[in-house]
Design an enzyme around this catalytic site. Structure first.
Site, PDB file in Angstrom:
ATOM      1  N   LYS A   1       0.858  -1.193   0.000  1.00 51.46           N
ATOM      2  CA  LYS A   1       0.000   0.000   0.000  1.00 51.46           C
ATOM      3  C   LYS A   1       0.891   1.238   0.000  1.00 51.46           C
ATOM      4  O   LYS A   1       1.743   1.412   0.884  1.00 51.46           O
ATOM      5  CB  LYS A   1      -0.891  -0.036   1.242  1.00 51.46           C
ATOM      6  CG  LYS A   1      -2.209   0.670   1.088  1.00 51.46           C
ATOM      7  CD  LYS A   1      -3.077   0.372   2.308  1.00 51.46           C
ATOM      8  CE  LYS A   1      -4.386   1.091   2.241  1.00 51.46           C
ATOM      9  NZ  LYS A   1      -5.119   0.980   3.511  1.00 51.46           N
TER      10      LYS A   1
HETATM   11  C1  E4P Z   1      -8.315   2.205   3.317  1.00 55.23           C
HETATM   12  O1  E4P Z   1      -7.640   1.266   2.919  1.00 55.23           O
HETATM   13  C2  E4P Z   1      -8.255   2.755   4.652  1.00 55.23           C
HETATM   14  O2  E4P Z   1      -7.645   1.814   5.506  1.00 55.23           O
HETATM   15  C3  E4P Z   1      -9.597   3.020   5.269  1.00 55.23           C
HETATM   16  O3  E4P Z   1     -10.662   2.574   4.470  1.00 55.23           O
HETATM   17  C4  E4P Z   1      -9.772   4.342   5.880  1.00 55.23           C
HETATM   18  O4  E4P Z   1     -11.033   4.381   6.492  1.00 55.23           O
HETATM   19  P1  E4P Z   1     -11.425   5.447   7.590  1.00 55.23           P
HETATM   20  O5  E4P Z   1     -11.754   6.735   6.905  1.00 55.23           O
HETATM   21  O6  E4P Z   1     -12.638   4.845   8.250  1.00 55.23           O
HETATM   22  O7  E4P Z   1     -10.258   5.584   8.525  1.00 55.23           O
END
Ligand code: E4P
Length: 222
Positions: A87
């Protein structure tokens, strides 16, 4: 549409896996910190534990923000398990890192996408997934779902292989809207996935079926 769970919590991952609908996992540094995971060895062991539970892709985020650091970290993460997806944040060096990993056949997830232009750039750099954060956009009065629609149109116009991974999903309506639009993947908390189960008519209908069955059994036993 593939269902990913957005957590680093092993018991929630196991619960979603046991439900039989899980296609993968996304994590991020905040989610790892929430589970109290710190230190290189613990982080590595935690990713290995997640990979041992699920059958699909597991996104593991780099902490570095410079090109060399992202390549070093990403290669280490990718070597842990073939399920690992590196990522990478949507920054300039991140775009270069996406190209590098794409050419090496290592899967990537470009995170922190908040505009169609960012998604287009990541797709051109060869990202396996782009992660538009719909909940965080909704939080500041931008339409997160509209962004998914826009990216879907652009990717379809040019036949990009990059998959749209709708992230920051907060509720079952987000999931349904993503499915209607044709998002390839959604990632959300276990609560949003389980909320899809719920309908009051299902609960009352089942209660009535069981009640009628019990009455019929009682009458037959007389
Ligand atoms: C994406 O991969 C992120 O980990 C995640 O969806 C962020 O979500 P949040 O806005 O609930 O922190």
């Amino acid at each position: 549409m593939k269902f990913f769970i957005d957590t680093a919590n092993l018991s929630e991952i196991q619960e979603a896996q046991d439900l039989g609908v899980l296609d993968g996992v996304t994590t991020n540094p905040s989610l790892m910190a929430k589970e109290g995971i710190s230190g290189k060895e613990n982080v590595i062991n935690h990713y290995k534990a997640i990979c041992a539970i699920v059958d699909g892709d597991v996104s593991a985020e780099v902490i570095s923000t410079d090109y060399e650091g992202m390549i070093r970290e990403g290669e280490e993460l990718a070597a842990l398990d073939e399920k690992i997806v590196v990522k990478i944040p949507m920054i300039k060096d991140g775009i270069k890192a996406l190209r590098y990993f794409s050419e090496k056949g290592i899967k990537t997830n470009c995170t922190l996408i908040f505009s169609a232009g960012q998604a287009l750039l990541a797709a051109k750099a060869g990202a396996t997934y782009v992660s538009p954060f719909i909940g965080r956009l909704d939080d500041i009065s931008y339409d997160g779902i509209q962004l998914i629609e826009q990216i879907r149109t652009i990717f379809d116009n040019y036949g990009f292989d990059t998959e749209i991974l709708a992230a920051s999903v907060r509720n079952p309506i987000h999931i349904l809207r993503c499915a209607e639009i044709g998002s390839d993947v959604m990632t959300g908390p276990l609560s949003s996935i389980l909320a899809l189960l719920k309908h009051p008519l299902t609960d009352s209908g089942l209660a009535k079926f069981l009640e009628d069955h019990a009455k019929a059994e009682a009458a037959a036993a007389k």
